[in-house]
Design an enzyme around this catalytic site. Sequence first.
Site, PDB file in Angstrom:
ATOM      1  N   HIS A  91      -2.166  -0.658  10.131  1.00 59.85           N
ATOM      2  CA  HIS A  91      -2.262  -2.202  10.204  1.00 59.85           C
ATOM      3  C   HIS A  91      -0.120  -2.213  10.917  1.00 59.85           C
ATOM      4  O   HIS A  91      -0.026  -0.780  10.982  1.00 59.85           O
ATOM      5  CB  HIS A  91      -1.584  -2.652   8.797  1.00 59.85           C
ATOM      6  N   GLU A 126       0.538  -1.130   0.051  1.00 61.45           N
ATOM      7  CA  GLU A 126       0.165  -0.423  -0.136  1.00 61.45           C
ATOM      8  C   GLU A 126       0.985   1.854   0.247  1.00 61.45           C
ATOM      9  O   GLU A 126       0.301   1.871   0.598  1.00 61.45           O
ATOM     10  CB  GLU A 126      -1.313  -0.362   1.356  1.00 61.45           C
TER      11      GLU A 126
END
Lengths: 429, 429
Positions: B295, B49
Site C-alpha cells: 500500500h 498490518e
Amino acid sequence: MEGDPTLRLRVFDLNCWAIRYLSKRRQERVRLIGEVLQREGFDLVLLQEVWSEQDYNDLKVKLGGYYPFSHYFRSGVIGSGLCIFSRFPILDTLLYQYSLNGYPYMLQHGDWFCGKSVGLVSVWNSASLLLGSHQLHAEYCREKDAYLPHRLVQAWELAQFIRHTSKAADVVLLGGDLNMHPEDVGIRLLRGWTGLRDAFAEATRFEVSGRGRAGCQGTPRASHQPRCLSQGCEDGCTLVPNNCFTDKSELLPFPLGIRIDYILYKAISSFMVKCEELKTTTGAVPGMDVPFSDHEAVMATLHIQRQGQAAGATLSTAEPMLADVVTEARTEVGVGLRVAQQQRYSSGRMAVLALLLLLLQAAAALGALAGLDAGQPFPKLSFCLLAFLAIGILLLATGLYLFHTMEVKMLQGTEEQMRMVLQALQERP
Amino acid sequence: MEGDPTLRLRVFDLNCWAIRYLSKRRQERVRLIGEVLQREGFDLVLLQEVWSEQDYNDLKVKLGGYYPFSHYFRSGVIGSGLCIFSRFPILDTLLYQYSLNGYPYMLQHGDWFCGKSVGLVSVWNSASLLLGSHQLHAEYCREKDAYLPHRLVQAWELAQFIRHTSKAADVVLLGGDLNMHPEDVGIRLLRGWTGLRDAFAEATRFEVSGRGRAGCQGTPRASHQPRCLSQGCEDGCTLVPNNCFTDKSELLPFPLGIRIDYILYKAISSFMVKCEELKTTTGAVPGMDVPFSDHEAVMATLHIQRQGQAAGATLSTAEPMLADVVTEARTEVGVGLRVAQQQRYSSGRMAVLALLLLLLQAAAALGALAGLDAGQPFPKLSFCLLAFLAIGILLLATGLYLFHTMEVKMLQGTEEQMRMVLQALQERP
C-alpha cells in the site's frame, strides 16, 4: 430538564433465567415478569438472560402500551440475552462483546456460547442518559475460580467501555448481573475506575419487597458503607436460599444469600444523582408458588437533579485506593496469563505429537506399499483407527492452540493497559 | 490550545503489510518505515498490518526519541496488527473488535484469524483528540464480493463506535485501510453517519511524494468533490500498479490504481479542522528498489483552530442523502442475511444427516452384536471408516451451524439498528 430541574427515575433490573428448554417454568415466569412490569410502571427496565427472542417479542407486545421503546441485543450463538424497555425514546444503541468469555469446550458452563456483552442505549428525557445492561462470566466455584481472569478482563473492558462512551452523558446508569460479590476485586475495579456508585450502598431507604419490611428504614447511610450488609441482614442479596430455583449447596457458606446483581450510577456533567430507595424481591412472587427467576429483581428509585457545578471528584479522591485495586487485578490477570500460556504450550505440544504420529504412519504405509515391510504388517483396522485418532487429536489440539493464543493476547493486552493506568496514576502529583 | 489558538498536526498512515514469513522483504521495509518516520518527524503515526509484535518493539525502540508514546493493540489469533505512535501523551486506549470478520474456513483469506478491529487512543495536546486506527475485511473479488455484508457490518459498527466514543472529543481523527473505494456504499455510510470528512477530498494542496509534482496544487477544492479523481489523475490512490508488490491483474480495471486507505477527520466541539496538505508515496522509496509496503502511505497536514461556535451541521444537512445510503446498506446486509440463513440451514441439514447415518450404524452394530444379522456382515474396516467420516462431518457441520447462527444474529442486529436509524431519520421534520 430545563423547566423541571428534578427527575424521579424508577429502574427495574432482573436476570430472568429464561433459557429455552432448560429453565424451569420459563413461560409462566416471563408472563409474571410482564405482568409486574405492566402493573408497577417503571421508567427503565433492564433484563438479562432473555435468551429466546420469542420471549422478548411477547414482552414487547405486552408492554408496548407503557414502554413504547425497547431494544434486544443480538450476539454470540445463543444471543446476549440482554434487552431494555424504556418509557423514553431510545436514540441510539451499541453492543460491546467482551473479548474473553470462558472456553468453548466447557460445554457444561456454556458461557462461551452466549456472547456475553454490555449493551448500551442512549435515552433522552431532557437530560441525556446512558444506560447499560450487562452480564459477566458466571462464577462456578468460588474457592478455585478458573474464570476469575476472564471476569476481570470483562470488568476492565466494561469499565473502559463506560469511560469512553459516557463522556458527554449527563447521567450513566448500569444495571445487570456482575457475577461478583460487592467486595470482589472485579467490582472494586469497575467502581474505582469508572466512579460508578452502588445504588444499594448509597440508598437512603432499603426495603425487602413483598414482605412489607423495611430493613434499615429511615437510617441515612454514609456513602460506600453498606452498613446493612455488615450488620448481617440479608438486604440487597439477589441470590437467596429461599428462592426455590437456587442451588442451596452453593449458598451454604452464605446463609443470607449473596449480592451479585447491581444497579450502578453516576452523574457526569452538572447533574447530581441520589438513590432514594432500593428494593429487591425475595423468593416467590406474592400469592404464587414461583419466583420471577433464580435471581431476585433489583428496583431503584433515583433522584436526578441539575446542580450548579460539575461533580467529578469521585475518581481523584479515590486514586491511592484505585492504584491498589488495579495492582490486585493486574496480579490476577497475570496469573491467568501464565495459565493460558501453559495451556497454549500443552496444546501446541499435543498437536506436534499427533502430527509426528501421522507422519510415522504415513511413512509406514508408504513403506508397506513399496514392499519394504519385512515382518508382519499392522492389521488394517487398527492402523486406520490410529490414523483417525491422530487426525482428531491434531485438529482438536490445533483448535485449542489457536484459542489459547487468542486468550494469551487478550490477557496480555489487558495487563498492558492496566500497567499504563498504574503508571499514569503513580506519575500524578 | 488556550494560549495558541491553532495547531498544525502532521499525520502518517500506512498499511505496512508486515506478515511474518509471508510478506516479502519485511524486515528491510520495516527498517525503512522506521527511518522515514524518524527523519520526517510526524506528530501522529497510524500503522496497520504490523502483525509481528517484534516489529512493533523494534520500531518502538527506534522511534522512542521522537515519538515517546505508542500503543500496540492485541486481538484475535494473529493480532489486530494496529499500532499508534504519538508525540503527545496517550491518555487512554480502547479496542473494539468487529463482530463479523469473514469465515474461519476461508484459510486462504485469513481475515477471520486477524481479529480486525478499531483501536482508539485519547491524546491530549491542549485539545482532546480521539484517534482511531482500523482495518476492515479485505475485498478479494470486486465483481462477486462475498464479504460485502461483513464489511458493511464492520463499517456500521465502526461508525457507531465513533459516534458513541467521540461525543466529548474536540477533534476525531481516523486513519486506516478501509478496503473500500471512495464511492462504495460502506464508506458513504461511514462518512454520512459520523460526519467524518475525507482528508483527500478536502485537501487544499495534494502532492505525490517523491516525484516533486503537485497535482492540483494551489487549486482550492470544494468540499466533498474529489475533483482530482474525477479528472482521472492518479492522485490519492494507495494501491497502485507501479508498486512492485501489488497484484497487477487485480488492478487491470483501474489503470491508475485504487484509493482504499484514508485519513478522515472531524471537529466536534468549538474547533475547526482543515486539511492543508495531503501527500501519498508512490511505489519505490526514492533511491531504493523497494516500496514501504504494497500500500502507499497517506500523509496529511491538518490545521486545527479554535472557533467561536460549535460546528455540527454536517450531519443534518446531509440527512436526506444519508437515508438513501442507510437504505442501500441495509439492502446489502439483508442479502447477506439471506445467504447466511441459507448456509445455516445447509449446515444444519448436513449435521442431521450425519447424525442419522451414525445412528443407523449404531443400530447395525448393535444388531450384529445381538446376533441378528442374517446375511453377510459389513467388512469391519469400511464400517469404521464410514463411522469416522460421519463423526467428522457431524462435528464440522455442527461447528458451521453454530458459526452461521452467530453470523445471522449479527446481521439481523445490524439490520435492526439500521431500521431504527431510518425510522428516526424519516420521523424528523
